[in-house]
Structure formats: structure tokens, C-alpha cells
Design an enzyme around this catalytic site. Sequence first.
Site, PDB file in Angstrom:
ATOM      1  N   ARG A 190      32.501  39.698  51.697  1.00 18.63           N
ATOM      2  CA  ARG A 190      33.201  40.789  50.853  1.00 18.63           C
ATOM      3  C   ARG A 190      34.486  41.166  52.038  1.00 18.63           C
ATOM      4  NH1 ARG A 190      30.336  38.818  48.336  1.00 18.63           N
ATOM      5  NH2 ARG A 190      29.121  39.361  46.766  1.00 18.63           N
ATOM      6  N   SER A 247      29.660  46.367  41.524  1.00 18.21           N
ATOM      7  CA  SER A 247      28.711  47.240  42.718  1.00 18.21           C
ATOM      8  C   SER A 247      29.776  48.307  43.326  1.00 18.21           C
ATOM      9  CB  SER A 247      28.325  46.154  43.544  1.00 18.21           C
ATOM     10  OG  SER A 247      27.436  45.310  42.857  1.00 18.21           O
ATOM     11  N   GLU A 260      32.346  49.181  48.212  1.00 12.67           N
ATOM     12  CA  GLU A 260      33.013  48.121  47.929  1.00 12.67           C
ATOM     13  C   GLU A 260      34.266  48.117  47.307  1.00 12.67           C
ATOM     14  OE1 GLU A 260      30.461  44.737  47.162  1.00 12.67           O
ATOM     15  OE2 GLU A 260      31.820  44.120  45.541  1.00 12.67           O
TER      16      GLU A 260
HETATM   17  C1  FAD Z   1      31.176  44.420  35.610  1.00  9.67           C
HETATM   18  C2  FAD Z   1      31.838  44.172  37.119  1.00  9.67           C
HETATM   19  C3  FAD Z   1      31.106  43.006  37.630  1.00  9.67           C
HETATM   20  C4  FAD Z   1      31.383  42.504  38.876  1.00  9.67           C
HETATM   21  N1  FAD Z   1      30.678  41.624  39.614  1.00  9.67           N
HETATM   22  C5  FAD Z   1      31.035  41.141  40.626  1.00  9.67           C
HETATM   23  C6  FAD Z   1      30.381  40.110  41.610  1.00  9.67           C
HETATM   24  O1  FAD Z   1      29.400  39.569  41.119  1.00  9.67           O
HETATM   25  N2  FAD Z   1      30.744  39.786  42.679  1.00  9.67           N
HETATM   26  C7  FAD Z   1      31.872  40.347  43.366  1.00  9.67           C
HETATM   27  O2  FAD Z   1      32.375  40.184  44.425  1.00  9.67           O
HETATM   28  N3  FAD Z   1      32.572  41.242  42.532  1.00  9.67           N
HETATM   29  C8  FAD Z   1      32.289  41.612  41.279  1.00  9.67           C
HETATM   30  N4  FAD Z   1      32.971  42.929  40.651  1.00  9.67           N
HETATM   31  C9  FAD Z   1      34.327  43.359  41.262  1.00  9.67           C
HETATM   32  C10 FAD Z   1      35.651  42.606  40.989  1.00  9.67           C
HETATM   33  O3  FAD Z   1      35.568  42.138  39.859  1.00  9.67           O
HETATM   34  C11 FAD Z   1      35.995  41.605  42.287  1.00  9.67           C
HETATM   35  O4  FAD Z   1      35.934  42.187  43.501  1.00  9.67           O
HETATM   36  C12 FAD Z   1      37.338  41.041  42.092  1.00  9.67           C
HETATM   37  O5  FAD Z   1      37.419  39.841  43.220  1.00  9.67           O
HETATM   38  C13 FAD Z   1      38.530  41.836  41.895  1.00  9.67           C
HETATM   39  O6  FAD Z   1      39.570  41.193  41.466  1.00  9.67           O
HETATM   40  P1  FAD Z   1      40.886  41.945  40.738  1.00  9.67           P
HETATM   41  O7  FAD Z   1      41.916  40.740  40.386  1.00  9.67           O
HETATM   42  O8  FAD Z   1      40.376  42.486  39.794  1.00  9.67           O
HETATM   43  O9  FAD Z   1      41.262  42.702  42.064  1.00  9.67           O
HETATM   44  P2  FAD Z   1      41.802  44.039  41.951  1.00  9.67           P
HETATM   45  O10 FAD Z   1      40.396  45.043  41.704  1.00  9.67           O
HETATM   46  O11 FAD Z   1      43.088  44.467  41.014  1.00  9.67           O
HETATM   47  O12 FAD Z   1      42.259  44.543  43.558  1.00  9.67           O
HETATM   48  C14 FAD Z   1      41.114  44.337  44.625  1.00  9.67           C
HETATM   49  C15 FAD Z   1      41.728  44.337  45.923  1.00  9.67           C
HETATM   50  O13 FAD Z   1      42.379  42.913  45.657  1.00  9.67           O
HETATM   51  C16 FAD Z   1      43.670  43.178  46.352  1.00  9.67           C
HETATM   52  N5  FAD Z   1      44.558  42.036  45.568  1.00  9.67           N
HETATM   53  C17 FAD Z   1      44.432  41.696  44.159  1.00  9.67           C
HETATM   54  N6  FAD Z   1      45.387  40.748  43.930  1.00  9.67           N
HETATM   55  C18 FAD Z   1      45.849  40.503  45.059  1.00  9.67           C
HETATM   56  C19 FAD Z   1      46.667  39.439  45.439  1.00  9.67           C
HETATM   57  N7  FAD Z   1      47.351  38.476  44.505  1.00  9.67           N
HETATM   58  N8  FAD Z   1      47.310  39.216  46.790  1.00  9.67           N
HETATM   59  C20 FAD Z   1      46.881  40.184  47.549  1.00  9.67           C
HETATM   60  N9  FAD Z   1      45.808  41.038  47.423  1.00  9.67           N
HETATM   61  C21 FAD Z   1      45.592  41.241  46.159  1.00  9.67           C
HETATM   62  C22 FAD Z   1      44.221  44.619  45.847  1.00  9.67           C
HETATM   63  O14 FAD Z   1      45.348  44.906  46.690  1.00  9.67           O
HETATM   64  C23 FAD Z   1      42.839  45.223  46.273  1.00  9.67           C
HETATM   65  O15 FAD Z   1      42.832  45.723  47.504  1.00  9.67           O
HETATM   66  C24 FAD Z   1      32.638  43.063  39.388  1.00  9.67           C
HETATM   67  C25 FAD Z   1      33.333  44.109  38.686  1.00  9.67           C
HETATM   68  C26 FAD Z   1      32.900  44.463  37.550  1.00  9.67           C
HETATM   69  C27 FAD Z   1      33.725  45.465  36.443  1.00  9.67           C
END
Ligand code: FAD
Length: 313
Positions: free
Chosen positions: A184, A234, A304
Site C-alpha cells: 500500500r 478497509s 489506510e
Molecule cells: C468498497 C471498497 C472496496 C475497496 N477495496 C479495495 C481493495 O481491495 N484494495 C485496495 O487497495 N483498495 C481498496 N479500496 C480503496 C480504494 O478503492 C483504493 O485505495 C483506490 O486505489 C483509491 O483510488 P481513488 O482513485 O479512489 O483515489 P482517491 O481515494 O481519490 O485518492 C487516494 C489517494 O491517491 C491520490 N491520488 C489519486 N489520484 C491521483 C493522481 N492521478 N495522481 C497522484 N495522486 C493521486 C490522492 O491524492 C490520495 O492521496 C476499496 C474501497 C471501497 C470503497
Amino acid sequence: MTINQTLQKDLVQALAVLAGDTPARLRFSEPMDRHTSFRIGGLADAFFEPASIQEIDQALSFCKRHQIPCTIIGNGSNLLVSDLGIRGLVLAVGDSLSGIERQDNTLLVMAGTRLAALAAFAARQELTGLEFASGIPGTLGGAIQMNAGAYDGCMQDVVRQTQYLDEDLNCRYMTGEEHQFSYRHSVFSDRSTVILRAHLELNPGTYAAITARINDLAERRRQSQPLELPSAGSVFKRPPGFYAGKLISDCQLKGLCIGDAQVSEKHAGFIVNRGAATARDVRRLIEHIQAVVSAQTGVRLEPEIKCIGDWPA
Ligand SMILES: Cc1cc2nc3c(=O)[nH]c(=O)nc-3n(C[C@H](O)[C@H](O)[C@H](O)COP(=O)(O)OP(=O)(O)OC[C@H]3O[C@@H](n4cnc5c(N)ncnc54)[C@H](O)[C@@H]3O)c2cc1C
């Protein structure tokens, strides 16, 4: 610095130079609960969905020039946004900046592309390696930033090269081990960079086998995760040698509520929003879980999910 009315006008003008429809993708006093999977968050002073790398550059240059803080988000699925909202500009790298091209076994993917769409594209192209990502509700950029992973895979396995804007807004490339991927975490986790696009290397597979695997993982998620309620996945990282959900469950915290924030009955590693949870409710529940688990087991749980925005002292 907050964005006053003069700066609002300047920002609209600066971005309108690039695209006629910019004002629709640039909004002020935007409720962040519309942009987080938790459905929680106060107002962002300004919110912009860039549709090109040039627009990102333009928006960030403007913020730098006027000393306006800028927060990058993807699909908001790993975020807890404060009830007091976010000062400055939120740059949402999402659907407006998505796209996938294939070159042999490599996919060239824009940062705003959703992982579910990406995994489905790879399946149609009979390329295997992204099945693990199909149920993660984030964008490619958010997933690379924190080396998202599930079941037997993580972004580290497929990302070969990433194009990004560095802190001085220079466009740069990161390759292979330079990403410093670990659990992560990536080199981007510690930097204020914007991930723009990436090359993902996959392997030939068959549509039937890839979709069977995707369907199997989706069913496992449905069985074990509270997908019917808003959450950010999580809440805690997996502590070495333990599972956060099991520790929380063993401490009898399943179902515990603070306000409308609840430790999920289905998966104790998730906090769910039962309808009207505030960021403060979630934050207090996180702190309570950490205190109880630490006192009863000696394990310190590290969040996380990312808490962003203006938090009361
Ligand atoms: C139901 C559910 C299930 C999930 N299951 C998992 C799983 O199995 N495994 C897992 O790892 N995660 C899981 N997640 C968490 C999440 O989906 C992941 O962490 C995902 O990678 C976040 O991506 P996001 O685009 O939503 O980022 P955001 O939540 O919008 O941002 C997260 C971080 O990434 C940074 N960021 C986003 N885009 C960029 C970019 N283009 N450039 C630089 N930084 C950026 C942001 O600044 C922030 O620090 C889950 C979430 C939910 C709601």
C-alpha cells in the site's frame, strides 16, 4: 489562501482559455460528499475535473502563482474528507481524463481511468493480469499512488512506466523499480506529484478464463464486504502477522456506532456510513478502534484511508 471572488474569476478565465466547456467542469463551493465513496465531506472552495494534461498544468500553475493549496483526488474511494471541507482547489483526475490504448501486450492508460473499466477492457483484449483490480472502485492514478491490491495481485505486478508531473510541474517518467512499490505504498505516496498515465504490461490469456476469475472475485467481495453501504474500503492497513478485521472483531467492536458511523457487521475492517455519518463520527470511531485494539492486543493499527481537508485542531 482561500479563493475569493476575484480569484474565482481569474481561475475561470485561466482555464477557459483551454476548453470552451471549462466552467461546467470547474465549480465553486462544491460538496465533497458527492465525490467520496463514504458520501461524507464538506465544501471544497473550488473543484476542477481536468480533461487534458495541459489543463492540469494550467490549474496547478495558477495555484502556484496565487499560493492556493491544491488537493489531488481520483475517484474518492480511499478518502475521509473533513466536515469543514477543503480550502483551495480540488483537482479530480477522473472520467474526464480516462482512456486506454493497446500496444502488443502493453496497455497505455490515462490516470483517470477506473480500474473496473480497465479490467473489463483487458478481458475483452484477452490480456490477463488485472483481474485482481476489477473490484477496486478507484482510478489508475489513485491505485498506483498507494499500490492498491486485492487477493493475489497489486499494481506493482503490472505497472512498468508512469508519466507524472513533479512538484515543479515538469513532466517526468518513472520506470520499474524507481516506483519503490511496497505494501500500500509507492514513491508517489510521499510526494506531491500528479500521476498522468502509465504503461501496464499484461500477458495473453483467454476471455473465458479472465472473466471467470473476475466473476469469482466479485462474488467473494459480495460475500465478505458491506458493498451495499457507503465506505472507503478497509480502514486500516494489514499489520504484519495479523488481519485488522479479525483483531477488531476479536475486540468485540463489530457493529459499534458513533453517530451514523459503524464498524461493519459484515467485515470489521470496514467502517460504513449508515446514512448521516459525519467525518468527525468516522474519525472518532477510528481513534476508538485504535485505542481498544492497542490496549487489548498491543497492535497499533495504522489507517489506510487518507484524511484530507481542514480538520479542527
Ligand atoms: C468498497 C471498497 C472496496 C475497496 N477495496 C479495495 C481493495 O481491495 N484494495 C485496495 O487497495 N483498495 C481498496 N479500496 C480503496 C480504494 O478503492 C483504493 O485505495 C483506490 O486505489 C483509491 O483510488 P481513488 O482513485 O479512489 O483515489 P482517491 O481515494 O481519490 O485518492 C487516494 C489517494 O491517491 C491520490 N491520488 C489519486 N489520484 C491521483 C493522481 N492521478 N495522481 C497522484 N495522486 C493521486 C490522492 O491524492 C490520495 O492521496 C476499496 C474501497 C471501497 C470503497
